[in-house]
Design a protein around this motif. Structure first.
Motif, PDB file in Angstrom:
ATOM      1  N   THR B  92       0.817  -1.341  -0.032  1.00 42.06           N
ATOM      2  CA  THR B  92       0.241  -0.034   0.223  1.00 42.06           C
ATOM      3  C   THR B  92       0.605   1.084   0.045  1.00 42.06           C
ATOM      4  O   THR B  92       0.737   1.890  -0.948  1.00 42.06           O
ATOM      5  N   VAL B  93       2.225   1.081   0.582  1.00 41.51           N
ATOM      6  CA  VAL B  93       3.232   2.345   1.203  1.00 41.51           C
ATOM      7  C   VAL B  93       3.175   2.549  -0.210  1.00 41.51           C
ATOM      8  O   VAL B  93       3.941   3.949  -0.960  1.00 41.51           O
ATOM      9  N   HIS B  94       3.932   1.379  -1.055  1.00 38.13           N
ATOM     10  CA  HIS B  94       3.920   1.040  -2.876  1.00 38.13           C
ATOM     11  C   HIS B  94       3.287   2.619  -3.570  1.00 38.13           C
ATOM     12  O   HIS B  94       3.608   3.353  -3.941  1.00 38.13           O
ATOM     13  N   TYR B  95       2.427   1.717  -3.032  1.00 41.89           N
ATOM     14  CA  TYR B  95       0.947   2.296  -4.026  1.00 41.89           C
ATOM     15  C   TYR B  95       0.475   3.821  -3.270  1.00 41.89           C
ATOM     16  O   TYR B  95       0.423   4.512  -5.298  1.00 41.89           O
ATOM     17  N   ALA B  96       0.813   4.296  -2.523  1.00 47.51           N
ATOM     18  CA  ALA B  96       0.993   5.299  -2.065  1.00 47.51           C
ATOM     19  C   ALA B  96       1.567   7.013  -3.021  1.00 47.51           C
ATOM     20  O   ALA B  96       1.443   7.817  -3.411  1.00 47.51           O
ATOM     21  N   LEU B  97       3.150   5.847  -3.009  1.00 48.87           N
ATOM     22  CA  LEU B  97       4.173   6.721  -3.823  1.00 48.87           C
ATOM     23  C   LEU B  97       3.938   6.676  -5.128  1.00 48.87           C
ATOM     24  O   LEU B  97       3.455   7.875  -5.826  1.00 48.87           O
ATOM     25  N   GLU B  98       3.369   5.211  -5.677  1.00 47.95           N
ATOM     26  CA  GLU B  98       3.264   5.159  -7.132  1.00 47.95           C
ATOM     27  C   GLU B  98       2.104   6.231  -7.555  1.00 47.95           C
ATOM     28  O   GLU B  98       1.781   7.662  -8.502  1.00 47.95           O
ATOM     29  N   ALA B  99       0.900   6.415  -6.190  1.00 49.54           N
ATOM     30  CA  ALA B  99      -0.308   7.399  -6.882  1.00 49.54           C
ATOM     31  C   ALA B  99       0.770   8.995  -7.032  1.00 49.54           C
ATOM     32  O   ALA B  99       0.188   9.791  -7.477  1.00 49.54           O
ATOM     33  N   THR B 165       2.859   9.194  10.167  1.00 49.31           N
ATOM     34  CA  THR B 165       1.766   9.683  10.610  1.00 49.31           C
ATOM     35  C   THR B 165       1.917  11.483   9.854  1.00 49.31           C
ATOM     36  O   THR B 165       1.283  12.008   9.434  1.00 49.31           O
ATOM     37  N   PHE B 166       3.515  11.852  10.094  1.00 52.92           N
ATOM     38  CA  PHE B 166       4.107  12.718   9.324  1.00 52.92           C
ATOM     39  C   PHE B 166       3.285  13.371   7.759  1.00 52.92           C
ATOM     40  O   PHE B 166       2.850  13.958   7.670  1.00 52.92           O
ATOM     41  N   ALA B 167       3.740  12.262   7.097  1.00 51.67           N
ATOM     42  CA  ALA B 167       3.635  12.167   5.764  1.00 51.67           C
ATOM     43  C   ALA B 167       1.526  12.409   5.707  1.00 51.67           C
ATOM     44  O   ALA B 167       1.216  12.272   5.105  1.00 51.67           O
ATOM     45  N   PRO B 178       4.178  15.529  -8.002  1.00 45.31           N
ATOM     46  CA  PRO B 178       4.582  14.501  -8.732  1.00 45.31           C
ATOM     47  C   PRO B 178       6.065  14.637  -8.897  1.00 45.31           C
ATOM     48  O   PRO B 178       6.506  13.537  -9.011  1.00 45.31           O
ATOM     49  N   GLU B 179       7.241  16.240  -9.012  1.00 41.49           N
ATOM     50  CA  GLU B 179       8.315  16.068  -9.033  1.00 41.49           C
ATOM     51  C   GLU B 179       9.062  14.786  -7.484  1.00 41.49           C
ATOM     52  O   GLU B 179       8.600  14.781  -6.134  1.00 41.49           O
ATOM     53  N   GLN B 180       9.606  14.312  -8.283  1.00 43.47           N
ATOM     54  CA  GLN B 180      10.821  14.098  -6.396  1.00 43.47           C
ATOM     55  C   GLN B 180      11.064  14.680  -5.479  1.00 43.47           C
ATOM     56  O   GLN B 180      10.575  14.632  -4.770  1.00 43.47           O
ATOM     57  N   LYS B 181      11.502  16.265  -5.351  1.00 44.24           N
ATOM     58  CA  LYS B 181      11.596  16.431  -4.937  1.00 44.24           C
ATOM     59  C   LYS B 181      10.002  17.103  -4.214  1.00 44.24           C
ATOM     60  O   LYS B 181      10.674  17.464  -2.888  1.00 44.24           O
ATOM     61  N   ASP B 182       8.846  16.882  -4.579  1.00 40.52           N
ATOM     62  CA  ASP B 182       8.027  17.290  -3.715  1.00 40.52           C
ATOM     63  C   ASP B 182       7.273  16.049  -2.977  1.00 40.52           C
ATOM     64  O   ASP B 182       7.027  16.518  -2.252  1.00 40.52           O
ATOM     65  N   HIS B 183       8.076  15.280  -3.650  1.00 41.67           N
ATOM     66  CA  HIS B 183       7.324  13.620  -2.604  1.00 41.67           C
ATOM     67  C   HIS B 183       8.639  12.909  -1.702  1.00 41.67           C
ATOM     68  O   HIS B 183       8.093  12.162  -1.726  1.00 41.67           O
ATOM     69  N   LEU B 184       9.836  13.627  -1.419  1.00 40.07           N
ATOM     70  CA  LEU B 184      10.257  13.071  -0.453  1.00 40.07           C
ATOM     71  C   LEU B 184      10.253  12.537   0.340  1.00 40.07           C
ATOM     72  O   LEU B 184      10.042  10.897   1.330  1.00 40.07           O
ATOM     73  N   GLY B 185       8.453  13.209   0.965  1.00 31.20           N
ATOM     74  CA  GLY B 185       8.694  12.841   2.405  1.00 31.20           C
ATOM     75  C   GLY B 185       7.173  11.542   2.611  1.00 31.20           C
ATOM     76  O   GLY B 185       7.105  11.282   3.244  1.00 31.20           O
ATOM     77  N   VAL B 186       7.042  11.647   1.109  1.00 29.23           N
ATOM     78  CA  VAL B 186       6.179  10.268   1.473  1.00 29.23           C
ATOM     79  C   VAL B 186       7.556   8.790   0.913  1.00 29.23           C
ATOM     80  O   VAL B 186       7.378   7.812   1.551  1.00 29.23           O
ATOM     81  N   GLU B 187       8.363   9.120  -0.421  1.00 32.52           N
ATOM     82  CA  GLU B 187       9.778   8.628  -0.339  1.00 32.52           C
ATOM     83  C   GLU B 187      10.562   7.613   0.893  1.00 32.52           C
ATOM     84  O   GLU B 187       9.995   6.418   0.499  1.00 32.52           O
ATOM     85  N   VAL B 188      11.172   8.560   1.509  1.00 35.88           N
ATOM     86  CA  VAL B 188      11.467   7.883   2.453  1.00 35.88           C
ATOM     87  C   VAL B 188      11.356   7.735   4.133  1.00 35.88           C
ATOM     88  O   VAL B 188      11.504   6.441   4.090  1.00 35.88           O
TER      89      VAL B 188
END
Ligand code: HEA
Ligand code: HEA
Ligand code: CUA
Ligand code: CU
Lengths: 277, 210, 635
Positions: B92-99, B165-167, B178-188
């Motif tokens: 599911t967390v992978h799904y979130a990132l892909e989304a 929780t933070f994410a 969608p930019e990588q620098k904008d979703h590091l908070g999900v990716e990390v």
């Protein structure tokens, strides 16, 4: 560019290394020797000292030479030669130390095997250590016990079975050159063939609490006959000061029964509890 | 453990740069924060390694007669279900990132939310298991290893949940893009969560199965 | 006042610490009540209601101090405060007492703090030497003595040697690779502030009932699991020190990998950068093991677990395996950065490229790899698996090879150079080569099992330790501090005093630590408060030199403090070095560069006319002559 006076450097290293090793070989570093392992280890120390002296001399000679030869004159602001390296030289000074340490490693291995070789007629002595006292058990002489004083026969191998009742201690008689930790929960062993009659000290060398520095025992190496006499005079009762663990008590019980039941003391036999050594 | 949240989230928000430092040269393709969390995970693996070393000594070197000791039944089934719970949360967390990579904010929120719930469920079941397990950390080497390994892992789940929780909060506030620098908070946190997951499989195998 | 409390800083920090302590305390009591236990555990070693606050109070302090403010805002999804960089750089001395994110300020904070700890650790050593000056018991009781060498070693290792290298590198490394700061400046600041916390915990152990931790810096179980309460302070303090060094290592690695200036490929990195890269790899991989080992001891002590309780199925020797799996790499953590410093200094002051630069870098990596394979050489007599001894002996001896490469290459660098010995930094670097060789060779002797069987746990080990740690690490630390002092302060230290310090330290070191080899081989065990009277004379000799060694350190401190205030202006590049940190002003501007420099050549191109290492912002490429690397091979 001038060629390096290799010959001069090598000669200087050789001369100062020889001088240094001679000076370092004069003192008797390890003190008196009193076991068959000791001469081997002492010889090894001497070999190492000689090799180390030449290495150290080489470093110092090179450093001194460079400092004398290439120290700048006041006011000289220029740079040195832009030498980046020399593959041949680098290979040489990788290979030489490699060969030296491999040689030392193999030498150590051989000596180690030698000093740990077990004799057939070896006897077993149990060594119990606890804060801050030593107790010795002589299972092969009829389960005798001695507190604070250890006697062993000269010229016969003794395998010390080392036990610890509370924390780690370490069994060391400097003149024997042999040391091994007494580790709670397991049995380790130290193998010694004393070859000099005399009085020595057993020193605890593993930090074991406030009494560590005073945790000593007397060691007496004596003739087989004197030894037999001494052991005979000992008590058969486990000393009260020795706090045995349940396992150890069971073990002692079992050994006693086996011996009383007529099984001849069969020399060195693993007791089954040594799970690590 | 000491500072899991620490490697997160800085250097990448659009600070304005007047009087600021010159932009550093980017000498490797990998993002700094991602590299940071990967190295952090490396040291976490070593921390687990220390406890697995203890496991090896207590089980193999000491080699007690029975492992687990007679009289101890581990609830393998419950733990197995728990494993499924945790492993599915990795998806599911992978799904979130892909989304979010596709700009799908709803998918992001859904994915992160479910992941959080699954993680919390795992932790809840774990604590429940502790309560009913019938032995304590004081009970021999097995108790020690059981509680320290699962407990160490539980602590990591807790930290991971904190990061999630933070994410979640930020996702609901409409951050990330969608930019990588904008979703590091999900990716990390996601990378960390995968690590927690994989570590669980190892712990599960070591404690419950073999 | 109200504003002062709301602002991050010392007031809020103090309140945070109190709240943190209270939180930990009530957490323990609450949990225990919940589980139906006595709310106070009163077993001699446990005291969870003090141990847990010992962990939570520092976190409370850090919250209050502002370490986590930014992350909290971020976590809560609030817009982060656009950084006005007020927390960056230092303009007045008070700025050094804040949560400052500038790597140069942090570097200075590190160096100054760790030197304080060096003083404390040294004073403890002198107390030990006073006791040991003659046989018998004079000034301290035996268990106090055990506390002295334990705290001495722990403070020296965890709060001086390891962090002071991190501090020096913090200052110069980003400059050297042309980065405006470290990769994670806030994490960097946090790493620093964890240190004084660890220090306070270690020193506070003297107040614990039963005295400070006294199981040696190695804290072997089961002595440590059964030790009085002070031991827990060690277990907890190491976690903070360890977290600090792991965080710094992550920071270095990421900075080095991702933030090098354009043109700085791996083979153009100064060796100090290589050295810190290698060290950081060791820290990230090994430090978790010491954290693990101390957690286990703490769990045994506080929660009654049985990792090392041999009567309950625990295994005593496993502690040593886990501990040394960290602590052997740790000795290289304490040496590799020094190797880097020495390479910089020798090349600069001999005005020559580092001889065999690539092999030097590869040797560092070789040491890193070998480091992970030799831990059990500390356990040759510990009764561990006997089959493991010979393989470990071989890997141990092999470490002499890459280390030898380093020694010989430094000598090679000196050959055909123009050696300037006016600088104290260079003197220390040269003395390092000689003393470290002695310490390294005694290490090789220890690696040979039959010799180690005899000398293990004697003063021979103490001699080895101090030859590599004092003659090795500390000499390079002094060298580094003298070398970068003009960069960090903009002022020059007094070379005359530097020379006094140098000769005093060299004589003091040899006088103190050489005789330790002799008495050790002759039979004096280590870690003893009292010894056989035949060693009395040498011990007195050692103590006298230890006090001389201590006294000359006062010259160093005097020189540093006075020169920092009143020294003559140093200029930007007093040593005429090539690396980037010398191309900026002294001290460097807040953000290091206006424009990131461009790297066009190796870092040590002395002697090649026109060769450049880096082109600074503002210079145009046209001004730069194309360097023609001339390669001369040694005859
Ligand atoms: C900076 C720290 C540092 C460094 C660099 C070293 C370096 C080495 N150490 Fe040491 N060591 C310690 C710090 C350090 N040590 C400490 C603190 C302890 C005690 C811990 C405790 O119990 O409290 C210890 C203990 C210790 C032991 C355990 C002793 C015991 O307790 O019984 C051993 C055993 O093998 C050992 C070996 C070595 C070796 C082989 C090296 C090698 O890396 C040395 C390599 C260097 C050289 C060899 C010199 C230069 C080389 C040449 C000039 C080339 C030619 C040389 C040859 C061919 C020989 N060390
Ligand atoms: C890491 C680095 C480090 C450093 C720098 C030192 C520095 C010193 N050490 Fe230590 N030492 C260790 C690491 C270090 N040590 C370790 C790891 C152990 C093993 C511990 C264990 O067994 O667990 C040990 C153990 C150890 C012992 C053995 C204890 C024992 O086994 O019983 C001794 C004994 O002499 C000793 C002495 C000294 C001395 C005299 C110095 C001196 O060099 C100190 C010089 C510095 C100062 C003195 C401070 C500065 C000046 C002042 C404070 C001014 C005041 C002075 C005057 C007015 C005179 N150390
Ligand atoms: Cu027993 Cu030291
Ligand atoms: Cu080592």
């Amino acid at each position: 560019m001038t060629r390096l006076p290799y010959l001069k450097l090598v000669l200087a290293t050789f001369a100062s290394g020889t001088l240094l090793s001679v000076l370092l070989l004069i003192p008797n570093w390890f003190g008196d020797a009193a076991s068959t392992a000791a001469p081997e280890i002492d010889l090894m120390l001497d070999v190492t000292i000689v090799i180390s002296s030449y290495i150290f001399a080489g470093v110092c000679v090179a450093l001194a030479y460079a400092l004398i030869k290439w120290r700048v004159k006041p006011g000289d602001e220029s740079d040195g030669l832009p030498i980046h390296g020399n593959t041949k030289l680098e290979i040489v000074w990788t290979m030489i130390p490699l060969l030296i340490v491999l040689g030392l490693g193999i030498y150590s291995w051989v000596v180690l095997d030698d000093i740990e070789a077990k004799d057939k007629d070896a006897q077993i002595v149990n060594v119990y250590s606890q804060q801050f006292a030593w107790t010795f058990g002589f299972p092969e002489q009829g389960n005798k016990w001695s507190e604070g004083e250890l006697h062993v026969p000269v010229d016969r191998q003794t395998v010390f079975k080392l036990h610890a009742q509370d924390v780690i201690h370490s069994f060391w008689v400097p003149e024997w050159r042999i040391k091994k930790d007494n580790v709670p929960g397991i049995t380790t062993d130290a193998i010694v063939t004393p070859d000099k009659v005399g009085h020595f000290q057993l020193v605890c060398t593993e930090l074991c609490g406030y009494g560590h520095s005073t945790m000593r025992a007397n060691v007496v190496v004596e003739s087989e006959a004197d030894y037999a006499k001494w052991v005979k005079g000992l008590d058969q009762k486990v000393p009260e000061s020795l706090i045995l663990t349940a396992d150890q008590a069971l073990e002692i019980e079992r050994e006693a029964q086996a011996r009383d039941g007529g099984i001849e003391g069969s020399g060195v036999q693993e007791t089954g509890t040594d799970n690590q050594s | 453990m000491e500072s899991a949240s620490v490697a997160l989230g800085h250097g990448h928000d659009a600070e304005d740069h007047h009087h600021g430092p010159p932009e550093a040269n980017q000498s490797a393709r990998i993002d700094r924060t991602v590299l940071g969390i990967l190295l952090f995970i490396l040291s976490e693996i070593m921390l687990f390694g220390a406890f697995f070393a203890a496991y090896f000594f207590l089980r193999v070197v000491v080699s007690p007669e029975a492992w687990p000791p007679v009289g101890i039944e581990l609830p393998v089934l419950v733990a197995g279900i728990n494993t499924v719970v945790l492993v599915s949360s990795s998806f599911t967390v992978h799904y979130a990132l892909e989304a979010i990579k596709r700009g799908n904010h709803r998918g992001l929120k859904l994915g992160l939310g479910i992941t959080w719930l699954l993680g919390a469920t795992f932790l809840f079941i774990q604590i429940n298991e502790y309560v009913h397990i019938g032995f304590t950390p004081r009970d021999g080497a097995f108790g020690t290893i059981f509680f320290s390994l699962t407990g160490l892992h539980g602590a990591h789940v807790f930290i991971g949940l904190l990061l999630l929780t933070f994410a979640n909060i930020r996702a609901w506030r409409g951050h990330f893009g969608p930019e990588q620098k904008d979703h590091l908070g999900v990716e990390v946190p996601g990378i960390y969560w995968h690590f927690v997951d994989i570590m669980w499989i190892v712990v599960f195998l070591a404690i419950y199965i073999i | 006042m109200a504003a002062a409390i709301k602002q991050p800083g010392w007031y809020r920090g103090a309140i945070g610490a109190l709240l943190g302590a209270a939180f930990g305390f009530f957490l323990v009591i609450g949990l225990r009540a919940l589980m139906g236990l006595d709310i106070y555990q009163t077993e001699q070693t446990g005291y969870p209601h003090i141990v847990v606050p010992l962990i939570t109070a520092p976190f409370g302090f850090l919250f209050g101090f502002g370490a986590f403010d930014y992350w909290f805002r971020w976590a809560a999804g609030k817009p982060t405060i656009p950084d006005d960089h007020s927390a960056h750089g230092a303009t007045k001395w008070q700025d050094y007492f804040k949560f400052n994110t500038d790597h140069k300020v942090i570097g200075t904070q590190y160096v100054v703090t760790t030197l304080m700890f060096f003083l404390i650790g040294g004073l403890l050593a002198l107390m030990m030497r006073a006791e040991l000056a003659s046989p018998g018991s004079q000034i301290v009781a035996a268990n106090t003595f055990n506390g002295l060498f334990s705290t001495h070693a722990v403070i020296m290792i965890f709060l001086f040697i390891i962090p002071v290298f991190a501090g020096l590198a913090n200052y110069v490394l980003p400059l050297m690779i042309g980065a405006p700061d470290m990769a994670f400046p806030r994490l960097n600041a946090l790493s620093f502030w964890l240190l004084p916390i660890a220090g306070i915990i270690f020193i506070a152990s003297f107040l614990a009932p039963g005295g400070s931790f006294d199981a040696g810096w190695t804290g072997y179980a089961p002595l440590s699991t059964g030790a009085p309460f002070g031991q827990s302070f060690f277990n907890v303090g190491v976690q903070f020190a360890g977290a600090s060094s792991i965080a710094t290592a992550l920071n270095f690695l990421v900075t080095i990998i991702t933030m090098r200036a354009p043109g700085m490929n791996l083979w153009r990195m100064p060796l100090l950068v290589w050295a810190n890269l290698s060290t950081s790899l060791l820290v990230v991989g090994a430090t978790p093991f010491v954290a693990g080992a101390q957690f286990m001891v703490l769990f045994d002590r506080v929660l009654g677990m049985n990792f090392f309780q041999f009567l309950e199925g625990g295994d005593v020797i496993s502690y040593q395996h886990i501990f040394w799996f960290y602590s052997h790499p740790a000795v290289y953590i304490m040496m590799l950065p020094g190797f880097g410093i020495v390479s910089e200094i020798i090349s600069t002051h001999a005005r020559k490229p580092v001889f065999g630069y690539r092999l030097m870098a590869l040797a560092l990596i070789g040491i890193v790899v070998l480091s992970y394979t030799v831990w059990a050489h500390h356990m040759f007599v510990a009764g561990m698996f006997s089959w493991l001894r010979v393989p470990i002996m071989i890997t141990t001896l092999l470490i002499a090879v890459p280390t030898g490469i380093k020694i010989f290459s430094w000598l090679g660098t000196l050959f055909y150079g123009k050696i300037h010995v006016y600088s104290t930094a260079m003197l220390f670097a040269l003395a390092f080569i000689v003393t470290f060789t002695v310490g390294g060779i005694s290490g090789v002797m220890l690696g040979m099992i039959p010799l180690d069987i005899h000398v293990s746990d004697t003063y021979f080990i103490v001699a080895h330790i101090h030859f590599v740690l004092f003659g090795g690490s500390v000499f390079t630390i002094f060298a580094g501090i003298y070398h970068w002092f003009p960069k960090m302060t903009g002022r020059m230290y007094d070379e005359k005093l530097g020379r006094i310090h140098f000769w005093g330290t060299v004589i003091g070191t040899w006088g103190t630590f050489v005789p330790m080899h002799w008495i050790g081989m002759d039979g004096m065990p280590r870690r003893v408060a009292d010894y056989a009277s035949q060693y009395g004379d040498w011990n007195l000799f050692i103590s006298v030199f230890a006090f001389i060694l201590g006294a000359v350190q006062l010259v160093f401190f005097y020189n540093m403090i006075v020169s920092w205030r009143f020294g003559p202006k140093a200029g930007d590049n007093p040593w005429r070095a090539n690396t980037i940190e010398w191309q900026v002003s002294s001290p460097p501007p807040v953000f290091n560069f206006d424009e990131i420099p461009r790297v066009v050549g190796g870092p040590y191109e002395f002697g090649t006319p026109g060769a450049r290492h880096a082109i600074m912002g503002g210079e145009t490429a046209a001004e730069i002559p194309e360097p023609k690397p001339t390669t001369v091979t040694a005859p």
